[in-house]
Design a protein around this motif. Structure first.
Motif, PDB file in Angstrom:
ATOM      1  N   TYR A 193       6.045  -2.529  -6.431  1.00 42.99           N
ATOM      2  CA  TYR A 193       4.880  -1.906  -7.050  1.00 42.99           C
ATOM      3  C   TYR A 193       5.264  -0.923  -8.156  1.00 42.99           C
ATOM      4  O   TYR A 193       4.436  -0.562  -8.992  1.00 42.99           O
ATOM      5  CB  TYR A 193       4.051  -1.160  -6.005  1.00 42.99           C
ATOM      6  CG  TYR A 193       3.308  -2.038  -5.022  1.00 42.99           C
ATOM      7  CD1 TYR A 193       2.940  -3.335  -5.347  1.00 42.99           C
ATOM      8  CD2 TYR A 193       2.952  -1.541  -3.765  1.00 42.99           C
ATOM      9  CE1 TYR A 193       2.253  -4.130  -4.445  1.00 42.99           C
ATOM     10  CE2 TYR A 193       2.255  -2.322  -2.862  1.00 42.99           C
ATOM     11  CZ  TYR A 193       1.909  -3.622  -3.199  1.00 42.99           C
ATOM     12  OH  TYR A 193       1.225  -4.397  -2.294  1.00 42.99           O
ATOM     13  N   ASN A 219     -12.230  -6.929   0.692  1.00 41.48           N
ATOM     14  CA  ASN A 219     -11.082  -7.431  -0.069  1.00 41.48           C
ATOM     15  C   ASN A 219     -10.437  -8.610   0.680  1.00 41.48           C
ATOM     16  O   ASN A 219      -9.326  -8.495   1.186  1.00 41.48           O
ATOM     17  CB  ASN A 219     -10.097  -6.267  -0.251  1.00 41.48           C
ATOM     18  CG  ASN A 219      -8.826  -6.622  -0.971  1.00 41.48           C
ATOM     19  OD1 ASN A 219      -7.801  -6.007  -0.730  1.00 41.48           O
ATOM     20  ND2 ASN A 219      -8.867  -7.610  -1.851  1.00 41.48           N
ATOM     21  N   HIS A 248      -3.790  -3.684   9.773  1.00 41.89           N
ATOM     22  CA  HIS A 248      -3.694  -3.959   8.336  1.00 41.89           C
ATOM     23  C   HIS A 248      -4.233  -5.355   8.054  1.00 41.89           C
ATOM     24  O   HIS A 248      -3.537  -6.342   8.248  1.00 41.89           O
ATOM     25  CB  HIS A 248      -2.240  -3.846   7.898  1.00 41.89           C
ATOM     26  CG  HIS A 248      -2.045  -3.759   6.416  1.00 41.89           C
ATOM     27  ND1 HIS A 248      -3.045  -3.374   5.537  1.00 41.89           N
ATOM     28  CD2 HIS A 248      -0.953  -4.028   5.635  1.00 41.89           C
ATOM     29  CE1 HIS A 248      -2.578  -3.387   4.311  1.00 41.89           C
ATOM     30  NE2 HIS A 248      -1.317  -3.785   4.330  1.00 41.89           N
ATOM     31  N   VAL A 292      -5.598  -5.231   1.509  1.00 41.57           N
ATOM     32  CA  VAL A 292      -5.016  -4.226   0.620  1.00 41.57           C
ATOM     33  C   VAL A 292      -5.906  -2.987   0.586  1.00 41.57           C
ATOM     34  O   VAL A 292      -5.421  -1.855   0.471  1.00 41.57           O
ATOM     35  CB  VAL A 292      -4.850  -4.806  -0.799  1.00 41.57           C
ATOM     36  CG1 VAL A 292      -4.427  -3.718  -1.788  1.00 41.57           C
ATOM     37  CG2 VAL A 292      -3.808  -5.934  -0.794  1.00 41.57           C
ATOM     38  N   THR A 340       3.242  -5.938   7.556  1.00 40.20           N
ATOM     39  CA  THR A 340       2.583  -6.646   6.467  1.00 40.20           C
ATOM     40  C   THR A 340       1.141  -6.911   6.884  1.00 40.20           C
ATOM     41  O   THR A 340       0.763  -6.680   8.041  1.00 40.20           O
ATOM     42  CB  THR A 340       3.313  -7.973   6.154  1.00 40.20           C
ATOM     43  OG1 THR A 340       2.739  -8.568   4.987  1.00 40.20           O
ATOM     44  CG2 THR A 340       3.210  -8.959   7.311  1.00 40.20           C
ATOM     45  N   ARG A 341       0.346  -7.412   5.977  1.00 44.46           N
ATOM     46  CA  ARG A 341      -1.044  -7.724   6.322  1.00 44.46           C
ATOM     47  C   ARG A 341      -1.131  -8.881   7.309  1.00 44.46           C
ATOM     48  O   ARG A 341      -0.338  -9.822   7.258  1.00 44.46           O
ATOM     49  CB  ARG A 341      -1.833  -8.095   5.064  1.00 44.46           C
ATOM     50  CG  ARG A 341      -2.318  -6.912   4.250  1.00 44.46           C
ATOM     51  CD  ARG A 341      -2.964  -7.387   2.966  1.00 44.46           C
ATOM     52  NE  ARG A 341      -1.966  -7.950   2.052  1.00 44.46           N
ATOM     53  CZ  ARG A 341      -2.256  -8.752   1.034  1.00 44.46           C
ATOM     54  NH1 ARG A 341      -3.500  -9.122   0.823  1.00 44.46           N
ATOM     55  NH2 ARG A 341      -1.302  -9.199   0.240  1.00 44.46           N
ATOM     56  N   SER A 401      -5.367   0.716   2.483  1.00 46.32           N
ATOM     57  CA  SER A 401      -4.612   1.878   1.994  1.00 46.32           C
ATOM     58  C   SER A 401      -5.455   2.796   1.122  1.00 46.32           C
ATOM     59  O   SER A 401      -5.065   3.945   0.871  1.00 46.32           O
ATOM     60  CB  SER A 401      -3.380   1.412   1.199  1.00 46.32           C
ATOM     61  OG  SER A 401      -2.519   0.655   2.022  1.00 46.32           O
TER      62      SER A 401
END
Length: 265
Positions: free
Chosen positions: A66, A158, A41, A44, A121-122, A47
Protein backbone atom coordinates in the motif's frame (compact mmCIF):
# COMPACT_ATOMS: atom_id res chain seq x y z
CA UNK A 1 -3.06 15.58 12.87
CA UNK A 2 -3.79 14.06 9.44
CA UNK A 3 -5.63 11.14 11.06
CA UNK A 4 -8.06 13.43 12.88
CA UNK A 5 -8.59 15.62 9.82
CA UNK A 6 -9.47 12.52 7.78
CA UNK A 7 -11.74 11.21 10.54
CA UNK A 8 -13.67 14.36 11.37
CA UNK A 9 -13.40 16.59 8.27
CA UNK A 10 -12.49 14.89 4.98
CA UNK A 11 -13.58 11.24 5.11
CA UNK A 12 -15.48 10.51 8.30
CA UNK A 13 -18.57 12.65 7.65
CA UNK A 14 -19.06 11.10 4.19
CA UNK A 15 -18.77 7.55 5.54
CA UNK A 16 -21.20 8.32 8.36
CA UNK A 17 -23.72 9.66 5.86
CA UNK A 18 -23.25 6.66 3.55
CA UNK A 19 -23.18 3.84 6.10
CA UNK A 20 -24.92 5.26 9.21
CA UNK A 21 -22.64 3.24 11.54
CA UNK A 22 -23.87 2.39 15.02
CA UNK A 23 -21.54 1.22 17.79
CA UNK A 24 -22.44 -0.90 20.80
CA UNK A 25 -20.14 -1.46 23.76
CA UNK A 26 -17.64 1.33 23.02
CA UNK A 27 -17.07 1.63 26.78
CA UNK A 28 -15.18 -1.70 26.61
CA UNK A 29 -12.28 0.02 24.83
CA UNK A 30 -9.70 1.17 27.43
CA UNK A 31 -9.51 4.94 27.80
CA UNK A 32 -5.71 4.90 27.64
CA UNK A 33 -2.69 2.62 27.33
CA UNK A 34 -1.84 -0.11 24.87
CA UNK A 35 -4.56 -2.55 23.85
CA UNK A 36 -5.37 -4.84 20.93
CA UNK A 37 -8.67 -4.66 19.09
CA UNK A 38 -9.21 -8.03 17.37
CA UNK A 39 -11.85 -8.06 14.66
CA UNK A 40 -13.48 -10.20 12.02
CA UNK A 41 -12.62 -9.13 8.48
CA UNK A 42 -15.17 -9.40 5.68
CA UNK A 43 -14.44 -6.25 3.63
CA UNK A 44 -11.85 -3.53 3.05
CA UNK A 45 -14.40 -1.15 4.55
CA UNK A 46 -13.83 -2.70 7.99
CA UNK A 47 -10.65 -0.69 8.50
CA UNK A 48 -12.54 2.55 7.87
CA UNK A 49 -15.80 1.86 9.71
CA UNK A 50 -14.45 0.28 12.89
CA UNK A 51 -12.26 3.24 13.99
CA UNK A 52 -14.85 5.81 12.96
CA UNK A 53 -17.07 5.38 16.02
CA UNK A 54 -14.31 4.90 18.60
CA UNK A 55 -12.91 7.95 20.43
CA UNK A 56 -9.28 6.77 20.40
CA UNK A 57 -7.04 6.53 17.36
CA UNK A 58 -6.77 2.98 16.01
CA UNK A 59 -3.55 1.91 14.27
CA UNK A 60 -3.57 -1.02 11.83
CA UNK A 61 -0.64 -3.00 10.48
CA UNK A 62 -1.05 -2.89 6.69
CA UNK A 63 0.80 -4.69 3.92
CA UNK A 64 3.79 -2.80 2.60
CA UNK A 65 2.44 -2.76 -0.98
CA UNK A 66 0.00 0.00 0.00
CA UNK A 67 2.96 2.32 0.58
CA UNK A 68 5.37 1.43 -2.25
CA UNK A 69 3.53 2.64 -5.35
CA UNK A 70 5.29 4.99 -7.74
CA UNK A 71 4.28 8.30 -9.21
CA UNK A 72 1.37 10.49 -8.21
CA UNK A 73 -0.96 7.55 -7.60
CA UNK A 74 1.56 5.91 -5.29
CA UNK A 75 2.10 9.14 -3.38
CA UNK A 76 -1.63 9.63 -2.92
CA UNK A 77 -2.02 6.06 -1.65
CA UNK A 78 0.78 6.53 0.88
CA UNK A 79 -0.78 9.80 2.02
CA UNK A 80 -4.21 8.22 2.31
CA UNK A 81 -3.23 5.04 4.18
CA UNK A 82 -0.99 6.99 6.54
CA UNK A 83 -3.86 9.37 7.13
CA UNK A 84 -6.27 6.62 8.17
CA UNK A 85 -3.81 5.24 10.71
CA UNK A 86 -2.08 2.36 8.92
CA UNK A 87 1.55 1.34 9.42
CA UNK A 88 3.37 -0.60 6.66
CA UNK A 89 4.77 -4.08 7.36
CA UNK A 90 6.48 -6.68 5.19
CA UNK A 91 4.80 -10.12 5.23
CA UNK A 92 6.93 -11.82 2.58
CA UNK A 93 9.09 -14.10 4.77
CA UNK A 94 9.61 -15.52 8.24
CA UNK A 95 12.04 -12.75 9.14
CA UNK A 96 9.55 -10.19 7.86
CA UNK A 97 6.80 -11.76 9.97
CA UNK A 98 8.96 -11.42 13.07
CA UNK A 99 9.66 -7.79 12.18
CA UNK A 100 5.90 -7.22 11.90
CA UNK A 101 5.38 -8.72 15.37
CA UNK A 102 8.15 -6.49 16.74
CA UNK A 103 6.46 -3.44 15.17
CA UNK A 104 3.14 -4.34 16.75
CA UNK A 105 4.73 -4.87 20.18
CA UNK A 106 6.56 -1.55 19.91
CA UNK A 107 3.32 0.29 19.11
CA UNK A 108 1.56 -1.38 22.05
CA UNK A 109 4.41 -0.45 24.39
CA UNK A 110 4.00 3.14 23.19
CA UNK A 111 0.41 3.01 24.45
CA UNK A 112 -1.23 2.67 21.02
CA UNK A 113 -4.59 1.05 20.28
CA UNK A 114 -3.69 -1.61 17.71
CA UNK A 115 -6.29 -3.06 15.33
CA UNK A 116 -5.60 -6.64 14.21
CA UNK A 117 -7.45 -9.11 12.00
CA UNK A 118 -6.36 -12.48 13.46
CA UNK A 119 -7.50 -14.32 10.33
CA UNK A 120 -4.65 -12.56 8.52
CA UNK A 121 -6.72 -11.63 5.48
CA UNK A 122 -10.31 -11.03 4.44
CA UNK A 123 -12.74 -13.92 4.63
CA UNK A 124 -13.36 -15.28 1.11
CA UNK A 125 -17.01 -16.12 1.80
CA UNK A 126 -18.18 -14.30 4.94
CA UNK A 127 -17.35 -17.11 7.35
CA UNK A 128 -14.86 -16.89 10.22
CA UNK A 129 -11.54 -18.67 9.66
CA UNK A 130 -8.75 -19.99 11.87
CA UNK A 131 -6.75 -17.31 13.65
CA UNK A 132 -3.00 -16.82 13.41
CA UNK A 133 -1.08 -16.82 16.68
CA UNK A 134 0.80 -13.55 16.15
CA UNK A 135 -1.92 -11.68 18.01
CA UNK A 136 -1.38 -13.90 21.06
CA UNK A 137 2.38 -13.31 20.96
CA UNK A 138 1.84 -9.53 20.87
CA UNK A 139 -0.64 -9.63 23.77
CA UNK A 140 1.72 -11.68 25.93
CA UNK A 141 4.89 -9.76 25.06
CA UNK A 142 3.30 -6.34 25.61
CA UNK A 143 1.04 -7.48 28.46
CA UNK A 144 -2.00 -5.63 27.11
CA UNK A 145 -5.75 -6.36 27.08
CA UNK A 146 -7.41 -7.92 24.04
CA UNK A 147 -10.82 -6.54 23.07
CA UNK A 148 -13.00 -8.38 20.50
CA UNK A 149 -14.77 -6.19 17.94
CA UNK A 150 -17.04 -7.23 15.10
CA UNK A 151 -18.42 -5.31 12.15
CA UNK A 152 -21.74 -6.31 10.60
CA UNK A 153 -22.86 -5.05 7.21
CA UNK A 154 -19.55 -3.98 5.68
CA UNK A 155 -19.77 -6.89 3.24
CA UNK A 156 -22.87 -5.13 1.83
CA UNK A 157 -21.11 -1.76 1.67
CA UNK A 158 -18.01 -3.12 -0.02
CA UNK A 159 -18.62 -6.61 -1.53
CA UNK A 160 -15.55 -8.59 -2.55
CA UNK A 161 -14.33 -7.49 -5.96
CA UNK A 162 -16.03 -4.08 -5.92
CA UNK A 163 -14.33 -0.68 -5.76
CA UNK A 164 -17.34 1.58 -5.30
CA UNK A 165 -19.10 1.49 -1.94
CA UNK A 166 -22.84 1.00 -1.65
CA UNK A 167 -25.07 2.59 1.01
CA UNK A 168 -25.88 0.20 3.84
CA UNK A 169 -26.19 0.50 7.63
CA UNK A 170 -23.25 -0.93 9.58
CA UNK A 171 -23.18 -2.20 13.17
CA UNK A 172 -20.03 -2.31 15.27
CA UNK A 173 -20.12 -4.39 18.44
CA UNK A 174 -17.32 -4.16 21.01
CA UNK A 175 -17.17 -7.09 23.41
CA UNK A 176 -15.75 -7.25 26.91
CA UNK A 177 -11.94 -7.47 27.20
CA UNK A 178 -10.58 -11.01 27.30
CA UNK A 179 -8.53 -12.06 30.33
CA UNK A 180 -5.31 -13.94 29.52
CA UNK A 181 -3.52 -13.31 32.81
CA UNK A 182 -3.27 -17.06 33.40
CA UNK A 183 -0.76 -17.20 30.53
CA UNK A 184 1.58 -14.56 31.97
CA UNK A 185 5.21 -15.32 31.16
CA UNK A 186 4.32 -17.85 28.46
CA UNK A 187 5.15 -15.80 25.37
CA UNK A 188 6.80 -18.12 22.87
CA UNK A 189 4.95 -21.20 24.11
CA UNK A 190 3.16 -22.33 20.96
CA UNK A 191 0.50 -24.28 22.87
CA UNK A 192 -0.36 -21.27 25.03
CA UNK A 193 -0.42 -18.99 22.00
CA UNK A 194 -2.69 -21.36 20.08
CA UNK A 195 -5.04 -21.60 23.08
CA UNK A 196 -5.23 -17.83 23.36
CA UNK A 197 -5.84 -17.44 19.64
CA UNK A 198 -8.60 -20.07 19.68
CA UNK A 199 -10.28 -18.28 22.57
CA UNK A 200 -10.14 -15.02 20.62
CA UNK A 201 -11.75 -16.67 17.59
CA UNK A 202 -14.43 -18.25 19.79
CA UNK A 203 -15.28 -14.82 21.17
CA UNK A 204 -15.53 -13.34 17.66
CA UNK A 205 -17.69 -16.27 16.56
CA UNK A 206 -20.09 -15.73 19.48
CA UNK A 207 -20.34 -11.98 18.88
CA UNK A 208 -20.75 -12.17 15.11
CA UNK A 209 -22.77 -15.36 14.69
CA UNK A 210 -20.47 -16.34 11.82
CA UNK A 211 -19.86 -19.97 10.95
CA UNK A 212 -16.35 -21.04 12.00
CA UNK A 213 -14.02 -22.90 9.63
CA UNK A 214 -10.88 -24.55 11.05
CA UNK A 215 -8.74 -23.66 8.03
CA UNK A 216 -6.58 -20.58 7.47
CA UNK A 217 -8.33 -18.03 5.24
CA UNK A 218 -5.37 -17.82 2.85
CA UNK A 219 -5.52 -21.59 2.29
CA UNK A 220 -9.30 -21.40 1.90
CA UNK A 221 -8.87 -18.85 -0.89
CA UNK A 222 -6.52 -21.23 -2.69
CA UNK A 223 -8.99 -24.11 -2.25
CA UNK A 224 -11.87 -22.06 -3.62
CA UNK A 225 -9.79 -20.92 -6.59
CA UNK A 226 -8.78 -24.51 -7.43
CA UNK A 227 -11.80 -26.64 -6.55
CA UNK A 228 -14.63 -24.23 -5.83
CA UNK A 229 -14.89 -25.12 -2.14
CA UNK A 230 -12.97 -25.09 1.13
CA UNK A 231 -11.12 -28.31 1.97
CA UNK A 232 -11.44 -29.17 5.68
CA UNK A 233 -8.54 -30.14 7.91
CA UNK A 234 -9.88 -33.69 8.19
CA UNK A 235 -9.94 -34.04 4.40
CA UNK A 236 -6.37 -32.78 4.17
CA UNK A 237 -5.21 -35.30 6.77
CA UNK A 238 -7.03 -38.13 4.97
CA UNK A 239 -5.47 -37.12 1.65
CA UNK A 240 -1.98 -37.08 3.17
CA UNK A 241 -2.46 -40.47 4.84
CA UNK A 242 -3.41 -42.06 1.52
CA UNK A 243 -0.64 -40.33 -0.38
CA UNK A 244 -3.02 -38.13 -2.33
CA UNK A 245 -3.18 -34.41 -2.79
CA UNK A 246 -6.16 -32.20 -2.17
CA UNK A 247 -9.41 -34.09 -1.91
CA UNK A 248 -11.98 -33.39 -4.54
CA UNK A 249 -15.70 -33.22 -4.23
CA UNK A 250 -18.86 -31.54 -5.36
CA UNK A 251 -21.37 -29.41 -3.57
CA UNK A 252 -21.06 -26.49 -1.21
CA UNK A 253 -18.08 -25.55 0.88
CA UNK A 254 -17.43 -27.70 3.92
CA UNK A 255 -16.23 -26.23 7.18
CA UNK A 256 -13.45 -27.29 9.49
CA UNK A 257 -13.64 -30.32 11.76
CA UNK A 258 -13.73 -28.54 15.13
CA UNK A 259 -14.76 -25.37 16.88
CA UNK A 260 -12.22 -22.95 18.39
CA UNK A 261 -11.69 -23.57 22.10
CA UNK A 262 -13.75 -21.34 24.38
CA UNK A 263 -11.47 -21.67 27.43
CA UNK A 264 -8.50 -23.66 26.29
CA UNK A 265 -5.41 -24.19 28.42
Amino acid sequence: MLYWVMKYVLLGPLIKLWCRPKVEGAHNVPDSGGAILVSNHVAVADSFLMPLKLPRRVTFLAKREYFTGKGLKGALKRYFFSGVGQVPIDRSSGAAAQAALDTGIRLLNEGRLLGIYPEGTRSPDGRLYKGKTGVARMALEANVPVVPVITIGTEKVNPIGTKLWRPHRVRIIVGEPLDFSRYEGMAGDRFAERSITDEIMYSLMELSGQEYVDVYAERAKDDIAESGRVISKRERQAARSTGGGKSAGDGKSTGGDRMPESKAG
